[in-house]
Design a protein around this motif. Structure first.
Motif, PDB file in Angstrom:
ATOM      1  N   LEU A  57       0.825  -1.210   0.000  1.00  0.00           N
ATOM      2  CA  LEU A  57       0.000   0.000   0.000  1.00  0.00           C
ATOM      3  C   LEU A  57       0.859   1.260   0.000  1.00  0.00           C
ATOM      4  O   LEU A  57       0.526   2.255  -0.650  1.00  0.00           O
ATOM      5  N   VAL A  58       1.971   1.228   0.735  1.00  0.00           N
ATOM      6  CA  VAL A  58       2.874   2.382   0.750  1.00  0.00           C
ATOM      7  C   VAL A  58       3.421   2.648  -0.643  1.00  0.00           C
ATOM      8  O   VAL A  58       3.511   3.803  -1.089  1.00  0.00           O
ATOM      9  N   ARG A  59       3.791   1.582  -1.350  1.00  0.00           N
ATOM     10  CA  ARG A  59       4.292   1.753  -2.716  1.00  0.00           C
ATOM     11  C   ARG A  59       3.209   2.300  -3.637  1.00  0.00           C
ATOM     12  O   ARG A  59       3.485   3.096  -4.541  1.00  0.00           O
ATOM     13  N   ALA A  60       1.962   1.902  -3.399  1.00  0.00           N
ATOM     14  CA  ALA A  60       0.854   2.429  -4.197  1.00  0.00           C
ATOM     15  C   ALA A  60       0.658   3.919  -3.941  1.00  0.00           C
ATOM     16  O   ALA A  60       0.403   4.694  -4.871  1.00  0.00           O
ATOM     17  N   VAL A  61       0.775   4.321  -2.689  1.00  0.00           N
ATOM     18  CA  VAL A  61       0.661   5.739  -2.346  1.00  0.00           C
ATOM     19  C   VAL A  61       1.750   6.537  -3.055  1.00  0.00           C
ATOM     20  O   VAL A  61       1.492   7.601  -3.645  1.00  0.00           O
ATOM     21  N   GLU A  62       2.960   6.018  -3.016  1.00  0.00           N
ATOM     22  CA  GLU A  62       4.086   6.698  -3.668  1.00  0.00           C
ATOM     23  C   GLU A  62       3.836   6.828  -5.170  1.00  0.00           C
ATOM     24  O   GLU A  62       4.024   7.899  -5.764  1.00  0.00           O
ATOM     25  N   SER A  63       3.370   5.741  -5.807  1.00  0.00           N
ATOM     26  CA  SER A  63       3.110   5.778  -7.248  1.00  0.00           C
ATOM     27  C   SER A  63       1.988   6.754  -7.581  1.00  0.00           C
ATOM     28  O   SER A  63       2.078   7.526  -8.544  1.00  0.00           O
ATOM     29  N   GLY A  64       0.934   6.727  -6.774  1.00  0.00           N
ATOM     30  CA  GLY A  64      -0.204   7.601  -7.032  1.00  0.00           C
ATOM     31  C   GLY A  64       0.162   9.066  -6.955  1.00  0.00           C
ATOM     32  O   GLY A  64      -0.212   9.860  -7.834  1.00  0.00           O
ATOM     33  N   PHE A  65       0.908   9.436  -5.931  1.00  0.00           N
ATOM     34  CA  PHE A  65       1.285  10.837  -5.776  1.00  0.00           C
ATOM     35  C   PHE A  65       2.337  11.250  -6.809  1.00  0.00           C
ATOM     36  O   PHE A  65       2.380  12.407  -7.239  1.00  0.00           O
ATOM     37  N   THR A  66       3.194  10.311  -7.213  1.00  0.00           N
ATOM     38  CA  THR A  66       4.144  10.604  -8.281  1.00  0.00           C
ATOM     39  C   THR A  66       3.396  10.892  -9.577  1.00  0.00           C
ATOM     40  O   THR A  66       3.688  11.866 -10.292  1.00  0.00           O
ATOM     41  N   GLY A  67       2.413  10.051  -9.887  1.00  0.00           N
ATOM     42  CA  GLY A  67       1.611  10.271 -11.076  1.00  0.00           C
ATOM     43  C   GLY A  67       0.844  11.573 -11.031  1.00  0.00           C
ATOM     44  O   GLY A  67       0.727  12.285 -12.042  1.00  0.00           O
ATOM     45  N   GLN A  68       0.345  11.928  -9.844  1.00  0.00           N
ATOM     46  CA  GLN A  68      -0.384  13.185  -9.722  1.00  0.00           C
ATOM     47  C   GLN A  68       0.544  14.374  -9.962  1.00  0.00           C
ATOM     48  O   GLN A  68       0.147  15.378 -10.562  1.00  0.00           O
TER      49      GLN A  68
END
Length: 385
Positions: free
Chosen positions: A188-199
């Motif tokens: 989940l932490v990696r997903a958060v990182e990816s999501g905010f990077t994409g944003q």
């Protein structure tokens, strides 16, 4: 009844059994979600409250209840009398539960305590993923300036930007605590990182510098930019549920890699669908011609040329809508979305343990997947092909 009819009847019965399991799992997720929401907002139900408690209720617990209770998510399975979940609110299946059924089995196949322990882990992961998606939406709507989400006022419209931002951030922390299993938390932490990077990349498309660079770049580079952005943002929404379950169930790395690629493909297909609906009234509804603030829409990136730098706002919108290659571009991109979805499904079938598992996956994905096919068919009819 002939042999062919018997086979067809058996297949239909198998699909019905799978559909019941999908609904039962989805109903369990809704129950767990309601319990989790209750645990988050329980202090709001206290009759006697101090000034501090009343302030906390208004500034945190009520926004949390609105965020978690929103309709965010893929198209749901409609209520059906007599089916698992009955006449309750629409049910939303999860890829988390597909992973459990694929790697641990269906109800008639479970025979040991280990499967029950894994189910407890999966139940927590499914709730965590659902609430994480709602946290992302609360923050994303602020950044995108979206006032409406799935027909409802966005959280920041109802409660203001500061409280909505705080609520989304607080929910991320609550989710990570709830997931509990270290491997699931790490996923989940990696997903958060990816999501905010994409944003961050998405927000960059609204800046003069990135817009100028995209316009000047060759088509191949613009497409690569879009694919990276879509994989980080939309792709993460597809990968996060599955990745968290695979991590918790300790699925072998080779199969994780296959499924990761498949979810990336589904994310790209979904983002293509979203981009195209800005140009197709039959699917865009109230969103038609709405997403023109940045250059993250694939259609724009396909049609840009040397004239585009002098255009902005309504002029840029008119330029794209009047472009002679608009219709063939829409059709070509719709076909690309269909192919991406098909490739993803074929990849997932390679790791399905049974026909029932494949049917479960189809029921979960095709709630939106069929819209991708319909969009392509609509554009074919519109172009006369």
């Amino acid at each position: 009844m002939g042999a062919t009819e018997k086979v067809a009847d058996a297949a239909a019965q198998a699909r019905e059994v799978v559909a019941d399991v999908v609904r039962s799992d989805a109903a369990l997720l809704e129950d767990d979600l309601a319990e989790f929401l209750g645990s988050l907002t329980a202090p709001a139900a206290v009759a006697s409250q101090s000034v501090y408690e009343a302030a906390l209720r208004r500034s945190l617990y009520e926004p949390v209840a609105d965020a978690v209770g929103s309709k965010v998510g893929q198209e749901a399975l409609p209520p059906t009398a007599g089916a698992p979940g009955g006449n309750r609110a629409p049910l939303r299946p999860s890829m988390v539960y597909w992973a459990y059924r694929n790697y641990r089995g269906f109800p008639d196949e479970l025979g040991d305590g280990g499967a029950e322990a894994d189910l407890a882990l999966v139940r927590r992961a499914a709730v965590s993923v659902r609430v994480m998606l709602k946290a992302f939406v609360a923050i994303d709507d602020i950044q995108d300036g979206s006032d409406v989400r799935y027909g409802e006022p966005a959280l920041h419209v109802t409660h203001g930007v500061p409280l909505a931002l705080n609520t989304g951030s607080w929910l991320i922390a609550a989710v990570l605590r709830h997931a509990d299993d270290p491997a699931v938390v790490d996923s989940l932490v990696r997903a958060v990182e990816s999501g905010f990077t994409g944003q961050a990349v998405d927000l960059s498309t609204r800046t003069a510098e990135t817009r100028a660079e995209l316009i000047a770049a060759p088509l191949e580079e613009r497409v690569a930019y879009w694919e990276s952005l879509a994989a980080l943002k939309t792709g993460t929404l597809f990968r996060m549920p599955l990745d968290s379950a695979l991590a918790g169930l300790r699925v072998v790395e080779d199969e994780q890699d296959i499924l990761d690629v498949a979810m990336r493909q589904l994310g790209l297909a979904s983002q293509l669908f979203n981009d195209l609906t800005d140009f197709v009234p039959e699917f865009g509804g109230g969103r038609i011609h709405e997403d023109y603030d940045g250059l993250s829409n694939r259609v724009f990136l396909e049609l840009l040329d040397s004239e585009a730098p002098v255009l902005a706002g309504e002029q840029l919108k008119a330029y794209v809508l009047g472009h002679p290659k608009l219709e063939p571009t829409l059709l070509e991109l719709a076909a690309e979305a269909v192919q991406l979805k098909r490739d993803a499904k074929e990849s997932v079938y390679r790791v399905c343990r049974s026909d029932r598992s494949a049917a479960y996956f189809d029921l979960t994905i095709e709630r939106k997947g069929h819209l991708i096919d319909r969009l392509h068919e609509t554009l074919q009819q519109r172009s006369g092909t």
